[in-house]
Design a protein around this motif. Structure first.
Motif: not given
Length: 264
Positions: A58-62
């Motif tokens: 998974s890849f998460k950006m905030s």
């Protein structure tokens, strides 16, 4: 512009490959925005040796305090993908190359202040100047009409209160006030529905023409706010739902990611 590169300081136990990917992804994503208070990227890959084959769980950006195209403030934006396939060799050269497009769950938060700033952006104001339509021509004697000083107030139930001024060649400046409901059409267009003219805020001598102008402005706005005009490099946003919460407007939907933005 970027509060700090993530990856190297957040988790000392993180595998070096994830650290490198976090850093490269952060450097790439910051180029989506003209300005950013903070951008954080988190990559999950277990076992870590899958990364050598280009497989990511998974890849998460905030991000927070973002500005798109120098004129459109975004209070918060985040997206998270499922499994992603990348070219691992591209990371070693400081880039991220997707082997195939991927989708991500996306959330965007706009503030009332930021929305009003966006209404002053050139991309918006130029679409409200020197307008002609059958309904407007009847009010202006065939002369172009311009709307300016647009301000909105967010209210419960996806409602907004909108104030504006219209410039008519023969009548001068006419104030406008109305309530409308925000909705999503075709997952990409923001619709301004069910306009209700607010007569009590308008001088009695101008109420009739102000009401006609209000409905004409609602029609203009309905054909203006299309997300395809604001697409980020390699990222197409689609909206499933919007909701007003106090002085914030929340969007949830998905992002189609064709490629990572090119670094400058």
């Amino acid at each position: 512009m970027l509060g700090g590169l993530t990856g190297f300081n957040n988790n000392p136990g993180t595998d070096w490959g994830e650290k490198m990917l976090n850093t490269v992804a952060s450097q790439s994503i910051r180029h989506l925005f003209s300005k950013s208070e903070s951008v954080e990227v988190f990559v999950r890959c277990s076992p870590s040796n899958k990364l050598l084959q280009g497989s990511i769980d998974s890849f998460k950006m905030s991000g927070r305090g973002l500005v798109i195209r120098r004129q459109f403030p975004v209070e918060e934006m985040s997206f998270e993908t499922d499994a992603v396939s990348i070219d691992f060799s591209s990371i070693l050269s400081g880039k991220i190359s997707l082997k195939q497009p991927t989708q991500a769950i996306a959330q965007v938060t706009l503030s009332e202040t930021g929305i009003n700033e966006a209404f002053q952006a050139e991309l918006v104001t130029k679409r409200l100047k020197n307008l002609s339509s059958d309904s407007l021509n009847e009010l202006s004697g065939g002369q172009p009409v311009s709307f300016n000083e647009v301000q909105i107030q967010l209210e419960n139930g996806n409602r907004i209160r909108l104030f504006a001024k219209a410039d008519l060649p023969d009548r001068g400046t006419v104030p406008i006030s109305m309530l409308m409901t925000l909705a999503v059409e075709r997952r990409r267009r923001i619709a301004f529905k069910d306009p209700v003219f607010q007569a009590e805020t308008i001088p009695e001598s101008l109420r009739e023409i102000s009401q006609s102008l209000a409905y004409a402005l609602a029609e203009v706005l309905n054909n203006m706010v299309d997300l395809d005009r604001f697409d980020l490099d390699g990222v197409t946003m689609r909206i499933n739902r919007l909701e007003t919460q106090g002085k914030k407007l929340l969007f949830s939907g998905y992002a189609q990611i064709e490629h990572f933005p090119k670094t400058g």
